[in-house]
Design a protein around this motif. Sequence first.
Motif, mmCIF file in Angstrom:
data_model
loop_
_atom_site.group_PDB
_atom_site.id
_atom_site.type_symbol
_atom_site.label_atom_id
_atom_site.label_comp_id
_atom_site.label_asym_id
_atom_site.label_seq_id
_atom_site.Cartn_x
_atom_site.Cartn_y
_atom_site.Cartn_z
ATOM 1 N N THR A 29 48.870 43.853 99.259
ATOM 2 C CA THR A 29 48.542 43.010 100.402
ATOM 3 C C THR A 29 47.174 42.358 100.191
ATOM 4 O O THR A 29 46.269 42.956 99.590
ATOM 5 C CB THR A 29 48.524 43.820 101.709
ATOM 6 O OG1 THR A 29 48.077 42.983 102.780
ATOM 7 C CG2 THR A 29 47.591 45.028 101.618
ATOM 8 N N SER A 66 52.866 42.112 100.474
ATOM 9 C CA SER A 66 53.018 42.818 101.739
ATOM 10 C C SER A 66 52.157 42.172 102.817
ATOM 11 O O SER A 66 51.103 41.605 102.526
ATOM 12 C CB SER A 66 52.611 44.290 101.564
ATOM 13 O OG SER A 66 52.434 44.933 102.796
ATOM 14 N N GLN A 67 52.595 42.291 104.058
ATOM 15 C CA GLN A 67 51.814 41.808 105.195
ATOM 16 C C GLN A 67 51.058 42.950 105.878
ATOM 17 O O GLN A 67 50.535 42.778 106.979
ATOM 18 C CB GLN A 67 52.739 41.113 106.200
ATOM 19 C CG GLN A 67 53.461 39.904 105.633
ATOM 20 C CD GLN A 67 52.515 38.874 105.061
ATOM 21 O OE1 GLN A 67 51.580 38.440 105.739
ATOM 22 N NE2 GLN A 67 52.742 38.461 103.816
ATOM 23 N N VAL A 102 50.194 50.241 102.236
ATOM 24 C CA VAL A 102 51.213 49.240 102.565
ATOM 25 C C VAL A 102 52.419 49.835 103.274
ATOM 26 O O VAL A 102 53.174 49.114 103.935
ATOM 27 C CB VAL A 102 51.667 48.478 101.304
ATOM 28 C CG1 VAL A 102 50.537 47.617 100.763
ATOM 29 C CG2 VAL A 102 52.182 49.436 100.229
#
Length: 268
Positions: free
Chosen positions: A214, A240-241, A247
């Motif tokens: 991320t 990834s957000q 994550v």
Amino acid sequence: MELEFRLDRRGDTVVLIFHGGHMRAGLPLGEEVFAAAGCTVLVPSRPGYGGTPLSTAPHFCDAVRELCADLGVDRVAAAVGISGGGPTAATMAARHPSLVDRLIMISAVSFLPYPDPVTRLGAYVVFNGATERLTWAGVRALMRLAPEAGLRLMLRGLSTLPVGTVMAALSDDDRAMLLHLFSHMRSGRGFVSDLRPTPDVTAGIDQPTLVIATRTDRGVPFAHAESLANTIRHASLVESQAHTHLVWLGTDWPSIADRIRTFLDAYA
């Protein structure tokens, strides 16, 4: 050669996991996706962590290969490098391609210079062999007596976002997991060893590779994921957000977990 490990037997598919800094075989993290897929999980403690002596470092990957042979494991579906375990997983894939089918790197340190000089100096002071026991005793006390303050302190180092934003996104289960995790971490002699440069083996990796990271990771900057994706021949980058280095706590983790399962199945 002395080597601490954990083996959780499930199905015939074996995944070899190298955890990051302050972690050891007996402290699982982010393994649920492999358990849900029915994979057997083999987790060695890296040199200097848990019961694996630091003296194993020069030949650690070869020792893990021997461990696999002793356990009757002649193929692993994937070597998984998490955080500071990234270089070890990459080296395992490059050094033992007949054993390792794929490589999965999660919030992983690459072969870029790491960490920055200020962080490196602080780590030598706080996590050296003489101080790490006191450091983690203080963290455990804080998690017990002032858990909210303890979580805020630890999460500041894992996210580039305001800590209030990160805290607000945590569920009760997330908080309980983090309190347990931070209360059981130890650095041993392994973390300071992790700060030493590792030879770049990415040119020798031919296995399909999945890199997950991320952009809001303060612990391991996103540039490391980009470097791995750019230098490993058959690598794909999944962004990834998640709000933090961890994550698995991101709202998009279920879809990333699906991607991992598909990745494992695609090359079966």
